[in-house]
Design an enzyme around this catalytic site. Structure first.
Site, PDB file in Angstrom:
ATOM      1  N   SER A   1      -6.551 -58.886  23.951  1.00 39.24           N
ATOM      2  CA  SER A   1      -5.473 -58.720  24.947  1.00 39.24           C
ATOM      3  C   SER A   1      -6.075 -58.681  26.343  1.00 39.24           C
ATOM      4  CB  SER A   1      -4.749 -57.394  24.669  1.00 39.24           C
ATOM      5  OG  SER A   1      -3.910 -57.038  25.730  1.00 39.24           O
TER       6      SER A   1
ATOM      7  N   TYR B   1      -3.241 -48.128  22.558  1.00 42.06           N
ATOM      8  CA  TYR B   1      -3.250 -49.587  22.416  1.00 42.06           C
ATOM      9  C   TYR B   1      -4.410 -50.163  23.239  1.00 42.06           C
ATOM     10  CZ  TYR B   1      -1.637 -54.469  22.603  1.00 42.06           C
ATOM     11  OH  TYR B   1      -1.553 -55.843  22.516  1.00 42.06           O
TER      12      TYR B   1
END
Ligand code: NAI
Length: 261
Positions: free
Chosen positions: A143, A156
């Protein structure tokens, strides 16, 4: 000849979003694709879509946060197709909480899927690549949060940072035996993962789009293209690399200016 002719690929989290697009892309390029998902319905749908376009594969209903499942994913793949050449560690979840709101259960779930699951899928794939003596390729779907943190999604961000180091560490240990390990780092991609946030209103979609130098959010197929490249032999001298597929969000000041202008 198609790029993955004769090859077998596992794609985790292939029931939706980036994973589904990747499974379809690899199948379209000749791979036999093992669709893995803990959602029985959407996983089966991906396999249907894949066969409708002439692809070959199978669906495994598994939870990658369970080590036994990561072992059986590889074992069942080899039992059916005789080999494994590519692993795409795509399955991931998000829990929108900062640190003080995070419970032990949240932590265990996020680490369990995003990091532990990816690690043990990779470990079992590497063991299989060794048994075959063929080498292989692993692509992790990380990400922009691998590079930069973002408010309200603390764990996360931690898992995606860890996935970057997992990519580099495995590349250090296994590249000499012909096993390449790379990652893609997507920006905002239109998938069910963030559909609730984007559905708040058109202004959100527009603002998020303008954070990217390209001026819009991305589509799952645009990530699948990059995964396919890194997984293929065309990327034969690339290992331990993190490839931003983010419309320029991490390129510099453009994202900030995009919001202000
Ligand atoms: P998605 O929610 O559309 O798809 C994720 C899939 O993974 C779902 O089908 C889900 O059932 C499956 N899954 C989740 N946990 C699982 C488990 N334990 N075992 C088996 N399957 C499991 O999400 P999306 O957006 O396609 O995300 C895919 C990956 O891309 C994730 O790792 C995510 O963190 C990453 N990513 C997504 C971005 C985005 O903007 N959508 C941006 C950056 C990274």
């Amino acid at each position: 000849m198609k790029r993955f002719e004769g090859k077998v690929a596992i794609v985790t989290g292939a029931g939706s979003g980036i994973g589904r697009a990747t499974a379809l892309r690899l199948a379209g390029e000749g791979a036999r694709v093992v669709v893995v998902d803990w959602n029985e319905q959407t996983g089966a749908e991906t396999l249907d879509l894949l066969t409708q376009v002439g692809g070959d594969g199978m669906f495994l209903h598994r939870d990658i946060s369970k080590v036994a499942d990561t072992e059986s994913i590889v074992a069942d793949t080899v039992a059916r197709f005789g080999q494994l050449n590519v692993l795409v560690n795509n399955a991931g979840i998000i829990i929108e909480k900062n640190a003080v709101d995070t419970t032990e259960a949240d932590w265990d779930q996020l680490i369990g899927v995003n990091l532990k699951g990816a690690f043990f899928c990779a470990k079992n794939a590497i063991l299989q690549f060794r048994r075959q003596g063929t080498g292989g390729s692993i692509v992790n779907v990380a990400s922009i949060n691998t590079y930069y943190a973002e408010g309200g999604i603390a764990v996360y961000c931690i898992t995606k940072g860890g996935l970057g180091q997992l990519t580099r560490a495995l590349a250090m240990d296994h590249s000499a035996e012909g096993i390449r390990v790379n990652a893609v780092c997507p920006g905002w991609i239109e998938t069910p993962l963030n559909k609730n946030f984007l559905a708040i209103g058109p202004h959100i979609r527009e603002q998020v789009g303008r954070m990217h130098a390209i001026g819009r959010i991305g589509q799952p197929e645009e990530v699948a293209t990059a995964v396919s490249y890194l997984a293929s032999d065309e990327a034969s001298f690339i290992t331990g690399a993190l490839l931003a597929v983010d419309g320029g969000i991490t390129a510099g000041l453009a994202p900030t200016l995009g919001v202000v202008l």
